[in-house]
Every structure is written in C-alpha cells, then in structure tokens.
Design a protein around this motif. Structure first.
Motif, PDB file in Angstrom:
ATOM      1  N   LEU A  38      31.000  42.036  -5.565  1.00 28.06           N
ATOM      2  CA  LEU A  38      29.994  41.037  -5.254  1.00 28.06           C
ATOM      3  C   LEU A  38      29.500  40.330  -6.516  1.00 28.06           C
ATOM      4  N   TRP A  39      29.432  41.049  -7.620  1.00 26.94           N
ATOM      5  CA  TRP A  39      28.842  40.566  -8.862  1.00 26.94           C
ATOM      6  C   TRP A  39      29.883  40.383  -9.957  1.00 26.94           C
ATOM      7  N   SER A  40      31.143  40.633  -9.645  1.00 28.51           N
ATOM      8  CA  SER A  40      32.181  40.683 -10.681  1.00 28.51           C
ATOM      9  C   SER A  40      32.389  39.364 -11.423  1.00 28.51           C
ATOM     10  N   LYS A  41      32.080  38.240 -10.813  1.00 29.53           N
ATOM     11  CA  LYS A  41      32.297  36.944 -11.461  1.00 29.53           C
ATOM     12  C   LYS A  41      31.018  36.381 -12.072  1.00 29.53           C
ATOM     13  N   HIS A  42      29.977  37.200 -12.202  1.00 25.98           N
ATOM     14  CA  HIS A  42      28.693  36.662 -12.660  1.00 25.98           C
ATOM     15  C   HIS A  42      28.773  36.050 -14.057  1.00 25.98           C
TER      16      HIS A  42
ATOM     17  N   TRP B 280      30.059  32.569 -13.602  1.00 30.54           N
ATOM     18  CA  TRP B 280      29.041  31.713 -12.995  1.00 30.54           C
ATOM     19  C   TRP B 280      27.977  31.319 -14.019  1.00 30.54           C
ATOM     20  N   ILE B 281      27.535  32.278 -14.830  1.00 31.07           N
ATOM     21  CA  ILE B 281      26.492  32.010 -15.825  1.00 31.07           C
ATOM     22  C   ILE B 281      27.012  31.048 -16.899  1.00 31.07           C
ATOM     23  N   GLU B 282      28.223  31.266 -17.365  1.00 33.39           N
ATOM     24  CA  GLU B 282      28.805  30.382 -18.381  1.00 33.39           C
ATOM     25  C   GLU B 282      28.924  28.957 -17.843  1.00 33.39           C
ATOM     26  N   SER B 283      29.428  28.825 -16.629  1.00 37.53           N
ATOM     27  CA  SER B 283      29.596  27.512 -16.019  1.00 37.53           C
ATOM     28  C   SER B 283      28.241  26.860 -15.732  1.00 37.53           C
ATOM     29  N   LEU B 284      27.269  27.644 -15.300  1.00 39.80           N
ATOM     30  CA  LEU B 284      25.926  27.128 -15.036  1.00 39.80           C
ATOM     31  C   LEU B 284      25.268  26.662 -16.331  1.00 39.80           C
ATOM     32  N   SER B 285      25.509  27.367 -17.416  1.00 40.68           N
ATOM     33  CA  SER B 285      24.990  26.954 -18.720  1.00 40.68           C
ATOM     34  C   SER B 285      25.514  25.566 -19.085  1.00 40.68           C
ATOM     35  N   THR B 286      26.796  25.343 -18.877  1.00 46.64           N
ATOM     36  CA  THR B 286      27.397  24.036 -19.155  1.00 46.64           C
ATOM     37  C   THR B 286      26.812  22.979 -18.222  1.00 46.64           C
ATOM     38  N   PHE B 287      26.693  23.305 -16.948  1.00 47.83           N
ATOM     39  CA  PHE B 287      26.177  22.383 -15.944  1.00 47.83           C
ATOM     40  C   PHE B 287      24.749  21.942 -16.265  1.00 47.83           C
ATOM     41  N   LEU B 288      23.919  22.875 -16.736  1.00 56.18           N
ATOM     42  CA  LEU B 288      22.515  22.588 -17.024  1.00 56.18           C
ATOM     43  C   LEU B 288      22.270  22.114 -18.458  1.00 56.18           C
TER      44      LEU B 288
ATOM     45  N   SER C  90      28.518  33.790  -1.110  1.00 58.68           N
ATOM     46  CA  SER C  90      27.803  32.541  -1.341  1.00 58.68           C
ATOM     47  C   SER C  90      27.024  32.731  -2.628  1.00 58.68           C
ATOM     48  N   VAL C  91      27.088  31.737  -3.513  1.00 54.83           N
ATOM     49  CA  VAL C  91      26.429  31.816  -4.810  1.00 54.83           C
ATOM     50  C   VAL C  91      25.583  30.554  -4.980  1.00 54.83           C
ATOM     51  N   TRP C  92      24.330  30.741  -5.334  1.00 50.85           N
ATOM     52  CA  TRP C  92      23.483  29.603  -5.618  1.00 50.85           C
ATOM     53  C   TRP C  92      22.455  30.004  -6.656  1.00 50.85           C
ATOM     54  N   ALA C  93      21.772  28.996  -7.181  1.00 51.38           N
ATOM     55  CA  ALA C  93      20.756  29.249  -8.196  1.00 51.38           C
ATOM     56  C   ALA C  93      19.565  28.337  -7.955  1.00 51.38           C
ATOM     57  N   LEU C  94      18.389  28.868  -8.230  1.00 46.41           N
ATOM     58  CA  LEU C  94      17.150  28.094  -8.209  1.00 46.41           C
ATOM     59  C   LEU C  94      16.756  27.870  -9.656  1.00 46.41           C
ATOM     60  N   VAL C  95      16.606  26.614 -10.044  1.00 41.64           N
ATOM     61  CA  VAL C  95      16.344  26.261 -11.433  1.00 41.64           C
ATOM     62  C   VAL C  95      14.914  25.740 -11.552  1.00 41.64           C
ATOM     63  N   PHE C  96      14.128  26.420 -12.377  1.00 43.51           N
ATOM     64  CA  PHE C  96      12.741  26.039 -12.635  1.00 43.51           C
ATOM     65  C   PHE C  96      12.679  25.439 -14.035  1.00 43.51           C
TER      66      PHE C  96
ATOM     67  N   ARG D 254      30.465  25.934  -5.466  1.00 45.20           N
ATOM     68  CA  ARG D 254      31.428  25.579  -4.438  1.00 45.20           C
ATOM     69  C   ARG D 254      32.710  25.110  -5.094  1.00 45.20           C
ATOM     70  N   GLU D 255      33.805  25.668  -4.644  1.00 42.47           N
ATOM     71  CA  GLU D 255      35.130  25.271  -5.143  1.00 42.47           C
ATOM     72  C   GLU D 255      35.197  25.339  -6.663  1.00 42.47           C
ATOM     73  N   ASP D 256      34.698  26.460  -7.207  1.00 40.12           N
ATOM     74  CA  ASP D 256      34.730  26.748  -8.645  1.00 40.12           C
ATOM     75  C   ASP D 256      33.947  25.763  -9.510  1.00 40.12           C
ATOM     76  N   GLN D 257      32.882  25.215  -8.955  1.00 32.25           N
ATOM     77  CA  GLN D 257      32.000  24.366  -9.754  1.00 32.25           C
ATOM     78  C   GLN D 257      30.598  24.375  -9.155  1.00 32.25           C
TER      79      GLN D 257
END
Length: 124
Positions: free
Chosen positions: A6-10, A13-21, A73-79, A100-103
């Motif tokens: 469930l958490w193996s790709k975290h 996800w964090i690395e990609s979210l860092s780039t996204f934000l 399902s993976v999502w994030a709430l950004v404050f 979604r779809e690796d992004q």
C-alpha cells in the motif's frame, strides 16, 4: 497484498509531488501511519530559500487508500502558509491534488466542511 504494498511507492509519490509543487518535501518524523487499507504521512516544504523576507511554506497530507479492485487511490491536501499564516482561495482550506496515470493532477481548492483543519490556521 501485504500492508507494505500500500505504501511501497511513497518515495516516488513524494519526489514527484515535490517537483509538482516546486519545493523539496520532507516527511515529518513520526507522521507516517500505515494500516491494512489506508496509509498517510505529513510532509513539509519551503518554496525558495529560507530568508528574512516573505517565507512561503507548505504542509501536505499525503493519503493512500486501497480500492475494491486492490489498486490504490493516492491524493494529497496541500496547505499554503505565508509568514506562518495559512492562505487559500476565499472560503476554501487547501488545494487537493491526485495521483493519476503516474502524475499529479490538480483537483482544485477544497473547503474544510467538518472543521478538521481548524487548528492549522498558523504554523508554530
């Protein structure tokens, strides 16, 4: 499936979210919670370098749930915080994004209907 799946790709996800934000996110020590069908962590980051001027900080709640089809399902709430005070679109609380779809894809600004985040108006 084992809980760890469930958490193996975290990290991805964090690395990609860092780039996204646009800022490097770090996991808050002790914030990871992994259950049978859910997992979560709190992340923090600063946009730009820390300095004595205006500082923009992020607190992110990364959430994962197992679907009926055994996928996740993976999502994030950004404050967003400017000089320690939370800022958002008027009447909203945080920006929701979804994996979604690796992004990461922006879902939009969300309200705090249940008052769950009322204590997160200011950073210490």
């Amino acid at each position: 499936m084992m809980d760890v799946d469930l958490w193996s790709k975290h990290a991805k996800w964090i690395e990609s979210l860092s780039t996204f934000l646009g800022c490097q996110l770090q996991t808050v020590q002790g914030s990871e919670a992994i259950g049978v069908d859910t997992a979560s962590a709190t992340l923090e980051g600063v946009i730009g370098a820390r300095h004595s001027g205006v500082v923009v900080e992020l607190v992110v709640k990364l959430l994962v749930t197992r679907n009926d089809d055994r996928g996740v399902s993976v999502w994030a709430l950004v404050f967003f915080f400017v000089d320690k005070r939370r800022v958002s679109e008027e009447g909203k609380c945080c920006l929701a994004v979804e994996w979604r779809e690796d992004q990461w894809i922006r879902r939009g600004w969300e309200e705090d209907d249940n008052g769950e985040w009322a204590g997160l108006e200011m950073l210490d």
